[in-house]
Design a protein around this motif. Structure first.
Motif, PDB file in Angstrom:
ATOM      1  N   LEU A  46       0.838  -1.188   0.000  1.00  0.00           N
ATOM      2  CA  LEU A  46       0.000   0.000   0.000  1.00  0.00           C
ATOM      3  C   LEU A  46       0.879   1.246   0.000  1.00  0.00           C
ATOM      4  N   VAL A 197      -7.830  -3.826  -3.637  1.00  0.00           N
ATOM      5  CA  VAL A 197      -6.505  -4.394  -3.839  1.00  0.00           C
ATOM      6  C   VAL A 197      -6.660  -5.495  -4.880  1.00  0.00           C
ATOM      7  N   HIS A 235      -4.985   3.068  -2.821  1.00  0.00           N
ATOM      8  CA  HIS A 235      -5.932   1.981  -3.090  1.00  0.00           C
ATOM      9  C   HIS A 235      -7.388   2.398  -2.898  1.00  0.00           C
TER      10      HIS A 235
END
Length: 269
Positions: A46, A197, A235
């Motif tokens: 991330l 994701v 994200h």
């Protein structure tokens, strides 16, 4: 307790600092949700794009930290973890509490913790409620969790608005169950942003998208809705404009209260 920091305590209000992190002043207590105080940069798979609108050192003494889950850095990063563990009390799920250690207390869904209010009017009750961190049909672990254990919270007390803090929940069915069991929710802090994701659940949302956030608001019948966790990380696939549009199309714009980082929103209608 009165704050000695730069952020004066409020009577009954919330401020979103960025990502999922919010300050809730209620019942004379200062509560911080999912503390994330790292600067922008990579966190494993991330990437954080912005730091918090208010730093941890500006908050003054904190009475309680709520951690929805400890395994994902966008909900508990390195500085956030240190901040939580320095607080007098952390409430979270049982598995998260086991990993965090003292001062974390683990609450299973539908169990509560009573915290004496600093305004002298009895206790603030913190009820742990379920959350589904991904699609309803997502593969579940041995404990029945999608993705990982995630806990939402409902705050209530005499003379106070009842406040729902969703955590990373993507399930309207779960929101409906919470509304059925706690029918008097006055304000809701909803993690939106449609986090995705690609490697998880074929890229389907792991948190509320904008349409589901507006649906959750309708189901809860709350008078005030404060969106959170829709910016600051790559994200997130939907932002504030998407949220505002979804609430407008649902005829619910009057419920929406935006907390630009550093601005308070009252929790009373």
């Amino acid at each position: 307790m009165t704050t000695t920091g730069l952020l004066p305590r409020q009577e009954c209000a919330v401020m979103v600092l960025g990502g999922p992190t919010a300050v809730i002043d209620i019942g004379g207590l200062r509560i911080v949700t999912d503390p994330t105080f790292d600067a922008a940069g990579p966190h494993g798979y991330l990437t954080k794009t912005a730091g918090p609108g208010v730093g941890a050192d500006e908050l003054g003494p904190v009475d309680l930290v709520l951690v929805s889950h400890d395994l994902h850095p966008d909900n508990l990063d390195e500085h956030g973890r240190a901040f939580a563990l320095a607080a007098p009390l952390v409430l979270t799920g049982p598995r998260s509490a086991g990993r965090l250690g003292s001062p974390a207390v683990g609450l299973s869904p539908w169990t509560s913790y009573a915290l004496p209010r600093a305004d002298g009017n009895g206790d603030l009750t913190v009820l742990a409620v379920p959350a589904v961190h991904g699609p309803e049909d997502g593969e579940r672990d041995a404990d029945g969790n999608v993705n990982c254990e995630v806990t939402g919270f409902v705050l209530s007390g005499q003379g106070l608005p009842t406040v729902y803090v969703s955590g990373d929940n993507a399930s309207i069915r779960t929101v409906a169950e919470i509304s059925r069991r706690v029918p008097d929710i006055g304000a809701a802090v909803l993690n939106a942003g449609a986090a995705r994701v690609p490697a998880k659940f074929e890229g389907r949302p792991l948190s509320l998208d904008s349409c589901r956030a507006s649906a959750a608001a309708a189901v809860l019948d709350a008078g005030i809705v404060i969106p959170a966790h829709y910016d600051g990380w790559t994200h997130f696939t939907e932002g504030l404009t998407d949220i505002e549009l979804a609430f407008s199309e649902a005829g619910l714009s009057s419920l929406l209260r935006i907390s630009p980082h550093g601005d308070w929103v009252t929790l009373r209608p």
